[in-house]
Structure formats: C-alpha cells, structure tokens
Design an enzyme around this catalytic site. Structure first.
Site, mmCIF file in Angstrom:
data_model
loop_
_atom_site.group_PDB
_atom_site.id
_atom_site.type_symbol
_atom_site.label_atom_id
_atom_site.label_comp_id
_atom_site.label_asym_id
_atom_site.label_seq_id
_atom_site.Cartn_x
_atom_site.Cartn_y
_atom_site.Cartn_z
ATOM 1 N N THR A 196 -4.214 4.725 -0.181
ATOM 2 C CA THR A 196 -3.373 3.971 -0.854
ATOM 3 C C THR A 196 -2.149 3.893 0.349
ATOM 4 O O THR A 196 -1.210 4.765 0.542
ATOM 5 C CB THR A 196 -3.738 4.642 -2.064
ATOM 6 N N ARG A 197 -1.294 2.591 -0.270
ATOM 7 C CA ARG A 197 0.362 2.527 -0.042
ATOM 8 C C ARG A 197 0.312 2.283 -1.302
ATOM 9 O O ARG A 197 1.365 1.708 -0.812
ATOM 10 C CB ARG A 197 0.431 1.315 1.219
ATOM 11 N N HIS A 201 -3.058 1.918 -10.636
ATOM 12 C CA HIS A 201 -3.157 0.826 -11.278
ATOM 13 C C HIS A 201 -4.581 1.242 -12.330
ATOM 14 O O HIS A 201 -5.226 2.285 -11.505
ATOM 15 C CB HIS A 201 -3.009 -0.324 -11.501
ATOM 16 N N HIS A 204 -7.272 0.707 -9.343
ATOM 17 C CA HIS A 204 -7.315 2.332 -8.674
ATOM 18 C C HIS A 204 -7.932 3.420 -9.115
ATOM 19 O O HIS A 204 -8.481 4.272 -9.104
ATOM 20 C CB HIS A 204 -6.052 2.356 -7.705
ATOM 21 N N ARG A 290 -11.140 -4.592 -2.356
ATOM 22 C CA ARG A 290 -10.941 -5.236 -2.209
ATOM 23 C C ARG A 290 -10.163 -5.605 -1.207
ATOM 24 O O ARG A 290 -9.161 -5.197 -0.893
ATOM 25 C CB ARG A 290 -10.908 -5.846 -3.033
#
Length: 388
Positions: A196-197, A201, A204, A290
C-alpha cells in the site's frame, strides 16, 4: 500454521550489504576520502533495499548487459529473474576501478561506497517502453528516467546507512531478516503481503481479510519512500492503518511494517518487483488487486494479474493472490467484489482516491460504508493541519 518460509530470491541466503561494527566504522572513515556522487531519491531507496537485503541477491547496481537483459527478457546477464533495472545514474563517466562515496540527496551524508566496474549510456526510450509501456513524459516514472543524467554506473556497493528510516519510523522499519524472524515467532509460513501507498479503507480491509482466510497472516507493507504530489504521507498513512488493525482485525493475524523504496508507478512490472522483494521478506503471496502500482490510465485494471501468467513458473516463489475490485454494495448489504456481486455499479459505492482527497480537503462527509470512522478521524486531522 508452521512450516517453512519461502526462500530468499535466487534460492540462497539473504544478502544484506549494510556493513556493521568495525567494518562500518572503517568504511565510513574511508568514504570521507573518496570522490562523492549524490544519488537521486529513487536511487537512495534502491541502495537502502540493497543494504537491508530486500534486493537479495544483487550485489550492487546493474551493468549494461544486466540493464538490457532486464528490459528485454526480465533476466540479468547471469540469468537471474529481475523485472525492473536497478541502476545508478551520473553526469560523468568514471574509469573502471574508480571508488566513489554515494551520498544522500538530503543532507549529503554518505550512504554507501561503490567500486565502478562500468560506465555506460542507455536508450531511455527503450527503458521506458519496456518498464512503463509508455514514453509519455506525463507518466511520473517516465519523467524520472528521462530526467536521469547521461551515464549509468555499475558496480558492487558497501552500504553504510539506512538513510534515517530507522530513526524516523522506529520498529515500523523492518528488514527482511526482521520480518522473517517475526513470522517464525508467530508460527506463520503462508504469509500474504498487502502492498500500500495509501491509507486502508474498507475495500483494502476486505482484501486483507480474504487473504487471512487462506493464509496464516498478512504483512501490511507500506511504502515509506517518495510518492507523487497529493498522496498522503507515510507517517499519517501508517497511523491510520494501525488504528484500523487495532479495532477491526483479530489479534495475531496482521503485522504492519514499511519499506524504503520510492514508487516507480510501473504497473505490471512493479507488481513483479513487489512480489520479488516480498519473497525476500518471507511472504509466500502478494495480494494483487485492481490497477496494482498503476497511475492514470496507462495500464489495464488487471494487467498486473496477467503478467504473473506470462513469466516462467519458477521465476518467483512468491505467488499472486489475484483479487477483483472490491466495494460496498447496498443491495448485497456489505462488502463485495466484481466476482461475487450480481448488481450494477448504481448499487455499488466505488470511490477514487482523488474523490476521497477532495472530500477530506474540503471537509465534506465520507460515507461510513467506504471508510471506518477511526481512519477518517486520523485523515481529517491531517487535512485540517495541512489546510491551516
């Protein structure tokens, strides 16, 4: 649970290049006498990954033959699978045998020493076409390559510093040896990495929980290096993730850590690099959702899924967990994915990062179905400070 962790990439042991003890003291002293070359932010991240063993089994920056092989065939000159060139750029050419001190772009501290084995020029358009699938200067990765100086320098490095990441992030900055030791302590062998960057939410959260259903645990692995303008800083993001994990995940199923690279935004190729270095961190799987590592509309939403089917089966031990786009569906009454939801987009809450940042920066409400309130609290506090 239990069992063996995946091998480091290349099949041998981890190869951290960061010196320790007397060797470190001596090499730092020697570095003061050498010609200095200031590295870019991206190159600093690559150096630190070499230092901590994240880029095992590389010994330094790639030669021209390595660069060409990686661009054309995903292989270094020795035949090692590698998806993105790891290179060092320079305004000047240096003779083979020249020793250099590589210094931090922020403050000039010595990060490493390097013995040059080759200076060479590259075709930047070729690298961009291969790695990013575009030469559009609006692409942030293309812009980075095009801005590089004229020459590349190849050679082994001795790393002298972690670039201040340990001081800034403390226990969050874990080395591959550190995550492997923690996985062993927890009794995990099937471990999924969640790249993750962004703050996490509910979509995720859903992806991570799906992975927990089929693995022993999840490593939520945050990028700590540079992002593009507008992205949320790492310290804010990791605080928001910590709140989410504490409130909404079962204890003992998640480890949060960070790694020191800058984003390249190379989409499918970067997904392969993410899997490769997660193998070094001990992860058996990488969650691929995605538009993994994408930017704009340069890549198809599931190009990063497909690329794992195009490489040799034995190229990586770390396998992709290919998951569809996830969202809240009002008709399903909960989280769902493109593979499980029978309803139309009119019934689905799908929020882009751009839209979320707009809501937060303008102080507008964010649907509870999109983000947990505790996460929004951390983000609202950041935007309030940023706007004041």
């Amino acid at each position: 649970m239990g069992g063996r962790l995946v091998n480091p990439h290349g099949g041998g042991r981890l190869r951290p290049l960061l010196l320790e003890g007397e060797q470190l003291v001596a090499e730092r002293s020697r570095a003061r006498l050498l010609l200095k070359l200031t590295v870019s932010s991206r190159e600093r991240g690559d150096l630190i990954m070499l230092g901590i063993g994240g880029f095992t089994p590389l010994e330094g920056f790639m030669t021209r033959a390595d660069w060409e092989g990686v661009c054309d065939r995903y292989r270094t000159a020795s035949g090692l699978f590698w998806p993105i060139p790891i290179t060092l750029s320079s305004q000047a050419s240096f003779a083979a045998g020249t020793e250099l001190a590589l210094t931090d772009p922020d403050g000039g501290a010595p990060l490493a020493t390097m013995k040059v084995v080759e200076s060479y020029k590259i075709d930047k358009n070729k690298e961009c076409s291969s790695v990013f699938r575009t030469t559009d200067p609006a692409h942030p990765g293309v812009a980075m390559v095009m801005a590089q100086p004229e020459f590349n320098l190849a050679g082994p490095v001795k790393v002298l510093s972690d670039g201040g990441f340990r001081a800034k992030y403390g226990a969050l900055f874990m080395t591959p040896a550190g995550t492997r030791a923690e996985f062993a302590r927890l009794g995990w062998s099937r471990v999924a990495a969640f790249q993750t960057r962004n703050p996490m939410h509910r979509s995720h959260e859903y992806l991570a929980k799906v992975a927990i259903e089929v693995c022993d645990g999840v490593l939520i692995h945050s990028l700590l290096g540079n992002l593009k303008t507008g992205d949320i800083p790492a310290d804010v993001r990791t605080r928001a993730i910590a709140v989410l994990v504490e409130r909404y995940f079962r204890a003992g199923t998640v480890l949060q850590a960070g790694y020191p690279l800058d984003m390249r935004y190379a989409g499918p190729r970067e997904a392969l690099l993410h899997a490769l270095f997660r193998q070094n961190y001990g992860c058996s799987h990488l969650i691929i959702g995605r538009d993994h590592a994408g930017v704009g509309s340069y890549y198809g939403p599931f190009d990063a899924h497909r690329i794992f089917d195009e490489i040799p089966h034995d190229a990586l031990e770390t396998r992709p967990l290919k998951l569809d786009v996830t969202f809240w569906c009002y008709r399903c009454g909960g989280m769902a994915s493109g593979r499980t939801c029978a309803h139309t987009t009119a019934d689905q809450l799908q929020v882009s990062g751009t839209q979320l940042r707009k809501w937060l920066s303008e102080g507008n409400p964010v649907p509870a179905e999109f983000s947990r309130p505790e996460v929004l609290e951390v983000l609202r506090e950041y935007y309030a400070r940023a706007g004041s």
